[in-house]
Structure formats: C-alpha cells, structure tokens
Design a protein around this motif. Sequence first.
Motif, PDB file in Angstrom:
ATOM      1  N   PRO A   1      -0.365  -8.041   5.476  1.00 51.10           N
ATOM      2  CA  PRO A   1      -1.673  -8.416   4.922  1.00 51.10           C
ATOM      3  C   PRO A   1      -2.831  -7.894   5.768  1.00 51.10           C
ATOM      4  CG  PRO A   1      -0.170 -10.281   4.889  1.00 51.10           C
ATOM      5  CD  PRO A   1       0.507  -9.210   5.691  1.00 51.10           C
TER       6      PRO A   1
ATOM      7  N   HIS B   1       5.645  -0.871   5.610  1.00 44.92           N
ATOM      8  CA  HIS B   1       4.390  -1.073   4.872  1.00 44.92           C
ATOM      9  C   HIS B   1       3.516   0.179   4.878  1.00 44.92           C
ATOM     10  CE1 HIS B   1       2.864  -1.903   8.987  1.00 44.92           C
ATOM     11  NE2 HIS B   1       1.701  -1.515   8.496  1.00 44.92           N
TER      12      HIS B   1
ATOM     13  N   GLN C   1       1.356  -1.006  -7.761  1.00 42.74           N
ATOM     14  CA  GLN C   1       2.549  -1.705  -7.295  1.00 42.74           C
ATOM     15  C   GLN C   1       2.875  -1.349  -5.844  1.00 42.74           C
ATOM     16  OE1 GLN C   1       5.597  -0.728 -10.116  1.00 42.74           O
ATOM     17  NE2 GLN C   1       4.574  -1.763 -11.815  1.00 42.74           N
TER      18      GLN C   1
ATOM     19  N   ALA D   1       0.256  -2.881  -3.492  1.00 39.84           N
ATOM     20  CA  ALA D   1       0.445  -4.332  -3.413  1.00 39.84           C
ATOM     21  C   ALA D   1       1.631  -4.677  -2.510  1.00 39.84           C
ATOM     22  CB  ALA D   1       0.649  -4.915  -4.806  1.00 39.84           C
ATOM     23  N   ARG D   2       2.671  -3.858  -2.581  1.00 37.59           N
ATOM     24  CA  ARG D   2       3.851  -4.091  -1.727  1.00 37.59           C
ATOM     25  C   ARG D   2       3.466  -3.915  -0.254  1.00 37.59           C
ATOM     26  NH1 ARG D   2       9.420  -3.532  -2.666  1.00 37.59           N
ATOM     27  NH2 ARG D   2      10.499  -4.446  -0.857  1.00 37.59           N
ATOM     28  N   SER D   3       2.675  -2.882   0.042  1.00 37.75           N
ATOM     29  CA  SER D   3       2.219  -2.667   1.410  1.00 37.75           C
ATOM     30  C   SER D   3       1.388  -3.852   1.907  1.00 37.75           C
ATOM     31  CB  SER D   3       1.389  -1.379   1.503  1.00 37.75           C
ATOM     32  OG  SER D   3       0.851  -1.211   2.800  1.00 37.75           O
ATOM     33  N   ALA D   4       0.494  -4.319   1.049  1.00 37.02           N
ATOM     34  CA  ALA D   4      -0.376  -5.440   1.425  1.00 37.02           C
ATOM     35  C   ALA D   4       0.424  -6.722   1.626  1.00 37.02           C
ATOM     36  CB  ALA D   4      -1.448  -5.646   0.367  1.00 37.02           C
ATOM     37  N   ALA D   5       1.465  -6.913   0.835  1.00 37.17           N
ATOM     38  CA  ALA D   5       2.298  -8.113   0.986  1.00 37.17           C
ATOM     39  C   ALA D   5       3.100  -8.066   2.283  1.00 37.17           C
ATOM     40  CB  ALA D   5       3.242  -8.241  -0.209  1.00 37.17           C
ATOM     41  N   LEU D   6       3.567  -6.889   2.652  1.00 42.19           N
ATOM     42  CA  LEU D   6       4.349  -6.745   3.877  1.00 42.19           C
ATOM     43  C   LEU D   6       3.487  -6.859   5.126  1.00 42.19           C
ATOM     44  CD1 LEU D   6       6.649  -3.795   2.752  1.00 42.19           C
ATOM     45  CD2 LEU D   6       7.428  -6.106   3.370  1.00 42.19           C
TER      46      LEU D   6
END
Length: 429
Positions: free
Chosen positions: A108, A70, A98, A101-106
């Motif tokens: 939070p 992340h 994008q 958002a991927r970092s935040a999803a991995l």
Amino acid sequence: MKTSAKARLAAGVLALAAALTAGAALIPGDRTPPVAGAPLQLVETPVSAVSLTGAIQALTTRLRRLPGDHQAWAQLGSAYVQQARLSADPSFYPKAEQALARSAALSPGNFAALTGQAALAAGRHDFTEAVRLAKLSQAANPYGQGAQAVLADAYTQLGRYGEATRAIDRLMELRPGVASFTRASYDAELRGDRTAARRMLEHALDDAVSPADVAYCRHYLGELALHSGDLPGATEQYRLALQAAPDFAPALAGTARAAALDGRLDEAAGRYAAVVGRLPLAQYVIEYGEVLSAAGKDPAEQWALLRAQRELMKAAGVGDDLTWAEFEADHGSAARAVDHAEAEYARNPNVVAADALAWALHRDGRDRQALPYARKATATGWRNALLHHHRAEIERSLGLSAESKKSAARARDADPAFSPDLPALARFS
C-alpha cells in the motif's frame, strides 16, 4: 555464450519494464487535449510495440514465479496503459487496472503503483482523479518524474494552466529531455509563443536518441509548421520522422493532413486508409471521413467505425465527450453536440472544451450563450485558427461585424492554409 546472451536479453527486457514504472507517465505524446489522440508514451524514450510486448511477456512470466512482487505488478500495469495507447485498444485498460490494484494491495502506498494508476486515470480522461493520484505518488516520492508528467498533462486538460506550467518546470528540473521539452513546447504554444514552442521541440530533438524519439520530435515540428500554414515545411518534417521510424503512424497521418490541405484529396484519402488500418484513433477516423466527404465520397463506413470505437472506449471506462461534441457539431446533431460539450466542459474546462461548447451552442442557434465560451477558448493567446474561426462565425451571427473581422483576421494570421471545410485537420494531434 548462449546462457550469457539469454541473461543479457532478460536483463534488458526487465530494465525496459523498470523504465515503464520509473517513468510511468512520462508521456511525450500527450501534448494535446485527448480528442486529438496522438499515441501517448509512458517512458522518456518511446518504445516500440515489439519491445513493449516483450516486456509484458517477461513480466507475466516473472509474476507466475513471484506473484508477490509488487514492483513487477506495477510495471505490468504501466506497460498495459502504454499498450492501450500505442495500439488504440482500450481493452488493455482493465488489465492495467487489475495489475496496478494488485501492486497496491501487496504494498500500500507504493509510488510506482500510484503513478501507474494516475497514468491510467489520465488515459481514461479522468483528469481530476489523475491529479489526486499523482499528488499521492509525489508525496511518496518527491523525485518521481512520472508524477510530475501526469500532473502537467492533467492540469492542462483541466484548464489549470498555471499549475501545469509549474509541474513542467519541476519536470525540467528533475530530468530535462524529450518528455519535459515537448510539454514545455505545448505550454508555450497555448500561450501563443510559437518561437519558444519550436525552440523547445528543437531541444527535444537534440536530446532524442532512439528512432522513435526522433520521429516523435520531427512529427511535432511538422505539426507546428502545418498549423502555421507552412505545408512544405510540415511535409519535410513528416518525411524525416518517417525516415527515422517508418512505422510511426502519426507522421503518416501528418503527410495525409498536408496533402488534404494542399488539395490532393485522393492522395490524402489513400494515406488515411493506411493510417486508420494501423491505428484507428478517433481523430484519424474523423479526418479520413472529412477528406472522403470533401472528395465527394461516402464517409459512412468511417462514421460506423467511429461509433464502434466509442462503444469500446465506454466499455473500458474511457470518458470522451469532447470527440462527440466536435463530431456531432460538424457532422450530426447540434442538440447532441451541446449535451456532450456541456458534460465535457463541466469535467475539463480547458480551452478546447470551451471551444467545443461554443461551437455546439452556435450550431444549435444559441449564439448569445456561445460567445462567452468562444472568448474563453481564445483567452490564452493560442494561435489556433479553428478557435478563432469559430469565434468569428459566432460574432458574425450576432451582428458583431467589427469583432468578427478581427477574429477572422486572427484565424488567417494563425494559419493561412486553414480550411473550414476540413475542421478536424485543424485540431492538433
């Protein structure tokens, strides 16, 4: 030896990528409202396009092997924001969105992603969202310099100057350096204190290490001199900036500005052609078009380029009514200028947006509505000749001759070299 050298190179590139996240929005270039368009820097020490490209390539390679990292996704997103700003290519913003958002999803709530998202929102001129995200980042990491930098810039654009000053003070506590000193300089400039503004830039220059840092600081010392009417002093600062970093486009634009204000229009046009060829930011394109017009040449090609840029910005989610309010008021439709200016001021009620709305209303024949905004535009004490000139013209149209003379005198005092025929050159870059 070869393996060791490769390892050192990889470590260096990843260290730069880490700096992009750690400083995610330490943006020395964001001294001004967004229309001015100086390339914004995401790290304490501005990086070159080559090193930034290398960082992006290294991060992309790493993420192919470790897609769950992340931190690397946050670093990549911040690098894309930086790339968009350095290149004037807004197509990097969706890529940044994008990746962040991927970092935040991995992970939070991780502050690196939040800071990058805040910087992205600021790059797209959504300063209210930038504040919200920067505060979340601040809550996650109270010592994060990037969040304070975004807050300082976003509060300035929102016209919340007291809060901007407090964010700058906090940034100075966390890390005095180029990013904090240059923000403190602009903060002083907005209050009309040019002595403090120059002193802060000199502190920034003393702290500058890399050629890009030196060029950046010299450039803004040149801008301060230029808008004080000191064309020789400005030209010398731009020369020193280009001596430090020959490819630093803002300083080349500064030399074009100084040449135009000195009446050397053909020389200025040639320099602007080189600048726009490298970095087609809206302000540079408009300045080039105005210089061509003043030289008796057709600026239609530049206006077409400007409109193409607008479409690219809209497609990338960048909102910029300010550029179009100012452009339409000076070169197009007054009615459209009012529409853009009202939209901009509703979102970002800063002094520049107030001036844009005042001038648009004046050009549309609505001087009584314009005057309150002209007064707001000049309320902070900023010694900006264009703002005082606009107020003088509005007051003159209303028959307020004494007030108009005072405003005109303030414009002359602020910048003896100011030319109302080249308004874009009076806007700070």
